[in-house]
Every structure is written in structure tokens, then in C-alpha cells.
Write a protein that holds these residues in place. Structure first.
Motif, PDB file in Angstrom:
ATOM      1  N   VAL A 119     -68.356  32.704  80.860  1.00  0.00           N
ATOM      2  CA  VAL A 119     -68.054  33.946  80.803  1.00  0.00           C
ATOM      3  C   VAL A 119     -66.502  34.476  81.263  1.00  0.00           C
ATOM      4  O   VAL A 119     -65.800  33.771  81.812  1.00  0.00           O
ATOM      5  CB  VAL A 119     -69.046  34.992  81.734  1.00  0.00           C
ATOM      6  N   ARG A 158     -65.747  28.160  81.576  1.00  0.00           N
ATOM      7  CA  ARG A 158     -65.117  29.500  80.954  1.00  0.00           C
ATOM      8  C   ARG A 158     -66.145  29.936  80.131  1.00  0.00           C
ATOM      9  O   ARG A 158     -66.107  30.459  78.840  1.00  0.00           O
ATOM     10  CB  ARG A 158     -64.223  29.378  80.293  1.00  0.00           C
ATOM     11  N   ASN A 164     -67.508  32.747  88.124  1.00  0.00           N
ATOM     12  CA  ASN A 164     -66.950  33.650  86.971  1.00  0.00           C
ATOM     13  C   ASN A 164     -67.777  34.857  86.896  1.00  0.00           C
ATOM     14  O   ASN A 164     -67.310  35.925  86.575  1.00  0.00           O
ATOM     15  CB  ASN A 164     -66.668  33.009  85.596  1.00  0.00           C
ATOM     16  N   LYS A 218     -71.799  34.034  68.601  1.00  0.00           N
ATOM     17  CA  LYS A 218     -71.190  33.521  69.891  1.00  0.00           C
ATOM     18  C   LYS A 218     -71.854  34.077  71.146  1.00  0.00           C
ATOM     19  O   LYS A 218     -71.122  34.292  72.197  1.00  0.00           O
ATOM     20  CB  LYS A 218     -69.711  34.009  69.840  1.00  0.00           C
ATOM     21  N   GLY A 277     -72.280  38.405  76.888  1.00  0.00           N
ATOM     22  CA  GLY A 277     -70.966  38.364  77.740  1.00  0.00           C
ATOM     23  C   GLY A 277     -70.563  36.916  77.510  1.00  0.00           C
ATOM     24  O   GLY A 277     -69.541  36.710  78.141  1.00  0.00           O
ATOM     25  N   LEU A 278     -70.921  36.054  76.706  1.00  0.00           N
ATOM     26  CA  LEU A 278     -70.277  34.692  76.790  1.00  0.00           C
ATOM     27  C   LEU A 278     -68.841  34.826  76.279  1.00  0.00           C
ATOM     28  O   LEU A 278     -68.593  35.738  75.422  1.00  0.00           O
ATOM     29  CB  LEU A 278     -70.974  33.741  75.782  1.00  0.00           C
ATOM     30  N   SER A 279     -67.936  33.889  76.782  1.00  0.00           N
ATOM     31  CA  SER A 279     -66.603  34.139  76.370  1.00  0.00           C
ATOM     32  C   SER A 279     -66.370  33.555  74.963  1.00  0.00           C
ATOM     33  O   SER A 279     -67.069  32.723  74.497  1.00  0.00           O
ATOM     34  CB  SER A 279     -65.803  33.495  77.342  1.00  0.00           C
ATOM     35  N   ALA A 280     -65.274  33.659  74.425  1.00  0.00           N
ATOM     36  CA  ALA A 280     -64.890  33.268  73.299  1.00  0.00           C
ATOM     37  C   ALA A 280     -64.626  31.850  73.243  1.00  0.00           C
ATOM     38  O   ALA A 280     -64.754  31.085  72.248  1.00  0.00           O
ATOM     39  CB  ALA A 280     -63.535  34.036  72.701  1.00  0.00           C
ATOM     40  N   GLN A 281     -64.345  31.288  74.395  1.00  0.00           N
ATOM     41  CA  GLN A 281     -64.094  29.799  74.800  1.00  0.00           C
ATOM     42  C   GLN A 281     -65.275  29.186  74.625  1.00  0.00           C
ATOM     43  O   GLN A 281     -65.465  27.777  74.394  1.00  0.00           O
ATOM     44  CB  GLN A 281     -63.417  29.540  76.038  1.00  0.00           C
TER      45      GLN A 281
END
Length: 410
Positions: free
Chosen positions: A410, A408, A386, A100, A343-347
Motif C-alpha cells: 500500500v 510496498r 505502511n 490492480k 488501495g493497493l499500490s501501483a508497485q
């Protein structure tokens, strides 16, 4: 006899002089956001990287250069039910995707229709509206740096953003009011100005107002060389290739970990009109080296800094969906952007995101290309908003007249 390239080498060192001293004094903390923009000059074929494995039309359109379906020999690496990744990315980008720490945004790019490499590259780097007069003294990364410096001066955090172009010439996107040094890292350690030439040049400026600047310029050159010497030695012991982008990525990681938090690098050689190849061949080789370099950067910058780093990989435009008569592809329109980072988001992490549509003949732009569904200024604007917590007014300073698209990331 001194040659022009020697003088240019000195000028490059001098351009770093005042800036590098400041950067060392205000080195970014490990939790400081870092952004690296990788520009693939020459318009890479995004359909070779992110393969629409769900589309029969893709395989009909590319009888000799299509990457086979997942499960077949040298087949695409499945990312989900619709998309696959080129097999040369198996040991580099795929692990980041599975962790991820990588995602892809297809149907991305600019609405510029010139299909000219240089015009479109300039247009993207400026980040200004397509309509009206352009200011070639103002690139979008420099405007971002201006906004961040203004913000830091007005708030409790007094550290200023430290930009750096890892290129021989300052790119358009970093031109502007904020001073940004540039230096090509591929030739670090192989300076065109040796010690004897340095002494000759210094003597030329002795007892002049420039004497101090010349001396300090050479000191800066030597400091940069020393700062990457460990990475050069490490490349000789590791299995990572010491050539091309992988070595440059090692050097960039060291500098962005310790000194700079806003970086730019460009990688050429993506114009594949002839003999592009499929699962193997010319383009596959370039993608493999690029993937190895990006994975190297992630490793070398270190786990703590990587958690706060985003790497954006873009290109001026895509390529024609159908292969041409020379077993290659021609200048197109929509392309695929990559985003990588701890740091990429879970989305976003481990996904193919953004607005999409069915990959079919009826949905081609002008019956030849991917359409633009994720415009680059709004896509990058959403990332910047963001990543740095920009207000609407600050976002407008970076990309005037554009509303950020919040994917989204991050």
C-alpha cells in the motif's frame, strides 16, 4: 429445556454488548484504513490457485491434478509470463487483479516445521518468535489493535480501532488486552434462542445484578440480526449464492463498512489429501466459492471504503508439490498469500510480488515443498507499517524480533 448451545448464543451476544455500543458511537469514517484477515484453515494447495505455468516440473509432478497451461481447455488464466490463476477465478478475483486491486506473494509462510495444522495455526496467530515460551494470551492482531489505540490516544485522532472476529469463538490472534467481540455470521437470523427462550432466560436473572446485562445482551443480538437483514434479503434477489462464504462476506462487508475496521474470519475445508481435482473438482469448487465471496465483499463494502481496505488471505502452510497416490496433496511448507484492496499500490496491484525463485526440483525445500522466502511476520509487518504508519518501535510491539519487509503493498 435450555441447551448448552442456547447459553453459548447468549454469551456471544453478551460479549458484544459493551463493545458494540461503543462501535456504533465511533463508527469508522469511509477513509479509515480497514483490514480483514482471512485464514484458510487446513492448508490450501497454493499451486492450485497460483499456477507456475512456466515450470515443466509442475506438470510432470502432477500428472492427474495439474491445472492445464493457458490456452488449453480449462487452462490457467495468464497473469504474466510465469504465473497463471485458476480458471474458476475468472469472474471474481481476476477482474480485481486486472484492476490492480489484487496481488499474490508466493513462497510465503512460517519457518515452523511441525506440519501440524493446529500447532502451525496457533503459531501463526500468536505471531511470536518460534524460539522460547509462547504467550497464548497475546495474538498479533490484538497487539496491532493495542498499538493503534495507544497511538490514537496520544495523537489528535481520538477514535479507537474497532476489532471484530466473525467466528463462533474468539481466535488466538485477537486474544489480548484489547476487547474484541466475536460472532459467527453464517447463522445470523437462525438464533438458537427464540423469543420464548429469551424470556425464560431473562426471568432467571430477574432482580439479580446480571439482569441488565442479560437484557442488553439480547438487545445486541437483535441489533446484529437487524443490521444484516438487508443483506440477507438482497442475497435472495441477486445471483450471488446465499450459501457459504459468499453470504458471510456480504454480512462482514456491511459491518466493516459501518462499525468495525479490523476483522478476522476463518474458512475451513482445505485439507485435500484425496481426490483434489484439477481445473474442476473438489478444490476448484472451494476456490470458486472463496473467490466469489471475496469479490462480493469488495462490492458490498462500497467503493469509498474499499479504497481504504486491505484483505489478506493466508493459510497455515502449503502442500506438497508432487501429487500423492490418492490424487491429492499432503502437508507441505511454503504457500501463497493473497492481498486485495482498492488501495493497493501501483508497485503491488496486478502483480505477483515478493522474493521468488525458479520452480524446479532442485529448488524444492526438503525435496517436497515450496521454500519460505517471504516470512509471514515480516511480510504482514511491512503491510501494517505502511497501512497504519507504524514506527519501528510500534512494529516491534506487533511482531517482536522481526524487521518489516516492505513489499510496498500500500
Amino acid at each position: 429445556m435450555l441447551q448448552r448451545r442456547h447459553i453459548l448464543s447468549l454469551a456471544s451476544a453478551l460479549s458484544l454488548n459493551a463493545f458494540l455500543g461503543h462501535a456504533q458511537a465511533a463508527a469508522p469514517r469511509t477513509d479509515t484504513p480497514r483490514l480483514l484477515l482471512v485464514f484458510l484453515r487446513g492448508a490450501y494447495d497454493s499451486n492450485h490457485l497460483l499456477i507456475p505455468t512456466h515450470s515443466d516440473f509442475y506438470y510432470q509432478s502432477r500428472p492427474t491434478i495439474a491445472v492445464p497451461r493457458p490456452g488449453e481447455a480449462n487452462g490457467a488464466l495468464p497473469l504474466d509470463s510465469r504465473w497463471g490463476l485458476h480458471p474458476v477465478m475468472q469472474s471474481s478475483v481476476l477482474p480485481l487483479f486486472e484492476n490492480k486491486q489484487a496481488c499474490f506473494v508466493p513462497f510465503a509462510g512460517t519457518h515452523d516445521l511441525s506440519r501440524s495444522h493446529f500447532e502451525t495455526q496457533d503459531s501463526i496467530e500468536l505471531g511470536q518468535a518460534l524460539e522460547g515460551k509462547r504467550d497464548f494470551r497475546s495474538g498479533f492482531l490484538n497487539r496491532l489493535a493495542q498499538v493503534l489505540q495507544q497511538d490514537s490516544r496520544g495523537g489528535s485522532n481520538t477514535r479507537t480501532v474497532t476489532p471484530m472476529a466473525f467466528t463462533a469463538q474468539l481466535p488466538l490472534c485477537l486474544r489480548g488486552a484489547v476487547r474484541a467481540p466475536n460472532m459467527a455470521l453464517a447463522s445470523v437470523g437462525k438464533s438458537g434462542v427464540d423469543q420464548n427462550h429469551s424470556q425464560v432466560i431473562a426471568s432467571m436473572y430477574a432482580n439479580t445484578p446480571l439482569a441488565s446485562a442479560v437484557r442488553e445482551g439480547f438487545d445486541v443480538r437483535d441489533a446484529v440480526t437487524r443490521s444484516v437483514q438487508e443483506e440477507m434479503d438482497k442475497a435472495g434477489r441477486d445471483a450471488i449464492s446465499a450459501r457459504g462464504f459468499s453470504l458471510v462476506a456480504q454480512r462482514m462487508a456491511t459491518l466493516m463498512r459501518d462499525q468495525f475496521d479490523l476483522g478476522f474470519v476463518d474458512v475451513g475445508g482445505w485439507d485435500t489429501h484425496v481426490n483434489q481435482g484439477g481445473a474442476t473438482g473438489n478444490l476448484a469448487n472451494r476456490l470458486k466459492e472463496l473467490g466469489q465471496g471475496l469479490a462480493t465483499f469488495a462490492d458490498e463494502i462500497g467503493p469509498e471504503a474499499w479504497r481504504h481496505t486491505v484483505v489478506a488471505v493466508i493459510s497455515e502452510f502449503g502442500r506438497t508439490f508432487r501429487e500423492n497416490g490418492n490424487k491429492g496433496t499432503d502437508h507441505g511448507h511454503g504457500t501463497t498469500y493473497w492481498f486485495l484492496g482498492g488501495g493497493l499500490s501501483a508497485q503491488a496491484g496486478g502483480k505477483v510480488i515478493g522474493e521468488q525463485m525458479e520452480v524446479s526440483e532442485k529448488n524444492l525445500f526438503q525435496n517436497r515443498d515450496y521454500p519460505i522466502l517471504n516470512e509471514y511476520r515480516s511480510t504482514l509487518g511491512g503491510l501494517f507499517a505502511n497501512l497504519y504508519g507504524l514506527s519501528a518501535a510500534q512494529s516491534q510491539q506487533v511482531f517482536p524480533g522481526t524487521s518489516p519487509n516492505n513489499l510496498r503493498l500500500v
